[in-house]
Design a protein around this motif. Structure first.
Motif, mmCIF file in Angstrom:
data_model
loop_
_atom_site.group_PDB
_atom_site.id
_atom_site.type_symbol
_atom_site.label_atom_id
_atom_site.label_comp_id
_atom_site.label_asym_id
_atom_site.label_seq_id
_atom_site.Cartn_x
_atom_site.Cartn_y
_atom_site.Cartn_z
ATOM 1 N N ALA A 9 11.644 40.504 63.643
ATOM 2 C CA ALA A 9 13.050 40.864 63.883
ATOM 3 C C ALA A 9 13.443 40.622 65.342
ATOM 4 O O ALA A 9 14.561 40.183 65.623
ATOM 5 C CB ALA A 9 13.285 42.324 63.499
ATOM 6 N N LEU A 10 12.517 40.856 66.269
ATOM 7 C CA LEU A 10 12.828 40.634 67.690
ATOM 8 C C LEU A 10 13.079 39.142 67.951
ATOM 9 O O LEU A 10 14.054 38.769 68.621
ATOM 10 C CB LEU A 10 11.691 41.154 68.571
ATOM 11 C CG LEU A 10 11.913 40.984 70.085
ATOM 12 C CD1 LEU A 10 13.119 41.786 70.565
ATOM 13 C CD2 LEU A 10 10.656 41.374 70.870
ATOM 14 N N GLU A 12 14.157 36.968 65.843
ATOM 15 C CA GLU A 12 15.457 36.607 65.251
ATOM 16 C C GLU A 12 16.626 37.083 66.100
ATOM 17 O O GLU A 12 17.606 36.367 66.280
ATOM 18 C CB GLU A 12 15.580 37.208 63.841
ATOM 19 C CG GLU A 12 14.818 36.424 62.793
ATOM 20 C CD GLU A 12 15.159 36.891 61.385
ATOM 21 O OE1 GLU A 12 15.907 37.885 61.240
ATOM 22 O OE2 GLU A 12 14.667 36.268 60.427
ATOM 23 N N ARG A 13 16.523 38.317 66.607
ATOM 24 C CA ARG A 13 17.631 38.873 67.395
ATOM 25 C C ARG A 13 17.810 38.116 68.706
ATOM 26 O O ARG A 13 18.926 37.885 69.154
ATOM 27 C CB ARG A 13 17.389 40.359 67.674
ATOM 28 C CG ARG A 13 17.605 41.208 66.429
ATOM 29 C CD ARG A 13 17.420 42.699 66.707
ATOM 30 N NE ARG A 13 17.232 43.390 65.440
ATOM 31 C CZ ARG A 13 16.254 44.245 65.174
ATOM 32 N NH1 ARG A 13 15.358 44.544 66.106
ATOM 33 N NH2 ARG A 13 16.168 44.789 63.986
ATOM 34 N N LEU A 14 16.686 37.742 69.327
ATOM 35 C CA LEU A 14 16.760 36.995 70.587
ATOM 36 C C LEU A 14 17.118 35.529 70.327
ATOM 37 O O LEU A 14 17.583 34.828 71.227
ATOM 38 C CB LEU A 14 15.418 37.058 71.322
ATOM 39 C CG LEU A 14 14.900 38.446 71.716
ATOM 40 C CD1 LEU A 14 13.571 38.321 72.457
ATOM 41 C CD2 LEU A 14 15.917 39.184 72.577
ATOM 42 N N GLN A 43 22.799 39.352 76.627
ATOM 43 C CA GLN A 43 22.589 39.229 75.170
ATOM 44 C C GLN A 43 21.220 39.788 74.763
ATOM 45 O O GLN A 43 21.072 40.408 73.729
ATOM 46 C CB GLN A 43 22.667 37.756 74.756
ATOM 47 C CG GLN A 43 24.088 37.250 74.533
ATOM 48 C CD GLN A 43 24.079 35.967 73.729
ATOM 49 O OE1 GLN A 43 23.271 35.077 74.005
ATOM 50 N NE2 GLN A 43 24.941 35.869 72.739
ATOM 51 N N TRP A 44 20.213 39.515 75.554
ATOM 52 C CA TRP A 44 18.863 39.977 75.240
ATOM 53 C C TRP A 44 18.672 41.460 75.552
ATOM 54 O O TRP A 44 17.872 42.140 74.913
ATOM 55 C CB TRP A 44 17.837 39.170 76.066
ATOM 56 C CG TRP A 44 17.562 37.803 75.507
ATOM 57 C CD1 TRP A 44 18.365 37.082 74.675
ATOM 58 C CD2 TRP A 44 16.393 37.012 75.739
ATOM 59 N NE1 TRP A 44 17.787 35.877 74.369
ATOM 60 C CE2 TRP A 44 16.564 35.804 75.020
ATOM 61 C CE3 TRP A 44 15.229 37.194 76.491
ATOM 62 C CZ2 TRP A 44 15.603 34.788 75.022
ATOM 63 C CZ3 TRP A 44 14.275 36.182 76.502
ATOM 64 C CH2 TRP A 44 14.467 34.988 75.764
ATOM 65 N N HIS A 47 18.221 44.288 72.899
ATOM 66 C CA HIS A 47 17.075 44.103 71.989
ATOM 67 C C HIS A 47 15.747 44.398 72.696
ATOM 68 O O HIS A 47 14.810 44.916 72.103
ATOM 69 C CB HIS A 47 17.083 42.685 71.434
ATOM 70 C CG HIS A 47 18.384 42.323 70.798
ATOM 71 N ND1 HIS A 47 18.959 43.083 69.797
ATOM 72 C CD2 HIS A 47 19.270 41.322 71.039
ATOM 73 C CE1 HIS A 47 20.107 42.563 69.438
ATOM 74 N NE2 HIS A 47 20.329 41.488 70.187
ATOM 75 N N ASP A 50 14.607 48.223 73.096
ATOM 76 C CA ASP A 50 14.115 48.968 71.929
ATOM 77 C C ASP A 50 12.792 49.649 72.274
ATOM 78 O O ASP A 50 11.794 48.989 72.555
ATOM 79 C CB ASP A 50 13.938 47.969 70.766
ATOM 80 C CG ASP A 50 13.466 48.641 69.501
ATOM 81 O OD1 ASP A 50 13.067 49.832 69.549
ATOM 82 O OD2 ASP A 50 13.502 47.974 68.452
#
Lengths: 83, 149, 149, 83
Positions: A9-10, A12-14, A43-44, A47, A50
């Motif tokens: 997931a990380l 994908e988010r980045l 943007q990063w 994420h 977390d």
């Protein structure tokens, strides 16, 4: 040069699977690297903030306080869900 | 004390893994665990994708199996974990332990699964009739480790 | 909650027993235990004879499996126990449990084996290079029951 | 009539797999039956005095204090060793 990998997931988010960081001879902790990457991109930033993220240095799970030096492979990823 | 660690896309055969484990004539017990892709309560599961961290997965599984072999008297130990896209009811993971006594086999099998769930870098993404979701880590899996600490 | 109890002389196939257990699409975990005729430390084991109390064995195994199904959320449960004369490394007993969650599967498998060892009317006689001996009951098997009481 | 079965090492030591006992309308405990059988044979007596013996009435494990009546199936055997 430090190689940095992101998974699941990380990743994908980045929108990024791996990047490099020039440590310029410094010894940083994994947490320092995380903060440095976050400061480079708004943007990063959310994420990477977390608190559940896990971290591996040279393919071993370590706490974020673990030091990294040039030539290491550092990876960040969400809690694992295999099995 | 033989150790077999496999991370692969293709399916595995429990039958041949079991036959390998039962060869040790000093071992009177073989315990196996197999994890399968299971139906969801909330939505129809179409498939599941397993991502992993190549290289680290094999190391993590070897570490876990070695810790089990140090903690209990075991014969052969096998861990197989699949990656890539799997369909409902497909096999995901196999853990097999041969031992002289059954208590060691059951304990080591559960120990290996508990650590694998918390320490081995695999991630599941579910593709369902209502969308794609990364599986969330379970508090119960973290709690399971306490028993061994 | 299907239950399969078999007491027989012929060998069984773990492969087909496992295939039967994994059919339940709600069950993500299959735990199996297989007990084998093991070499002895003291003398060469030539063969082993398993005597049983026909009728009571099936009832005792059904009771044990039913108790496990009441205690944990389980899918299919299978218990197979052989009788008659067995050679070294032959299979003696199979316990297989399908469950939604692995902890229930491991616990139920061990519970069934612990009760089987203490409550099911089977007796082993070893035929060795130095004579024939009835196997003595083990204190460790009695102690194993405490965990469940 | 009470049917009595013996298994495994006990069967071998007694040289007998099964016998019958006429209860003559009495209700006895399994222990009473054991004592009665022992009193009938000095050869059997030491083997039936084994305090480890288990007992089943109608194919269920019960304590030696369990009652038996005509038509029951009573079994005595050593601790079980299957699995």
């Amino acid at each position: 040069m430090l190689k940095i990998l992101f998974f699941a997931a990380l990743r994908e988010r980045l929108g990024c699977a791996s990047t490099n960081l020039d440590l310029q001879g410094q010894v940083l902790t994994a947490r320092d690297v995380l903060n440095q990457l976050a400061s480079q991109s708004t943007q990063w930033q959310p994420h990477l903030a977390d608190t559940d993220l896990l971290c591996a240095v040279n393919q071993h799970l370590v706490p974020l306080s673990h030091p990294v030096t040039a030539g290491d492979e550092l990876a960040f990823f969400p809690p694992v869900t295999g099995g | 004390m033989s150790l077999r660690i496999v991370v692969q896309q293709p399916d595995f055969a429990v039958a041949s893994e079991y036959e390998r484990l039962r060869q040790d004539a000093r071992c009177g017990a073989v315990v196996t665990f197999t994890g399968l892709v299971r139906e969801l309560a909330e939505a129809e599961l179409l498939s599941m994708t397993l991502e992993h961290y190549p290289g680290m997965t094999e190391q993590a599984l070897t570490q876990i199996a070695t810790a089990a072999q140090q903690r209990w008297q075991l014969g052969a130990v096998t861990i197989i974990h699949r990656v890539g896209t799997l369909l409902p009811n497909e096999q995901i993971v196999f853990v097999g332990v041969a031992s002289a006594h059954r208590a060691a086999g059951f304990a080591a099998g559960e120990f290996i699964m508990d650590y694998l769930k918390n320490r081995a870098p695999f991630w599941k993404k579910e593709h369902t009739s209502s969308g794609e979701y990364w599986v969330a880590a379970k508090v119960s899996d973290q709690a399971a480790l306490k028993r061994w600490q």
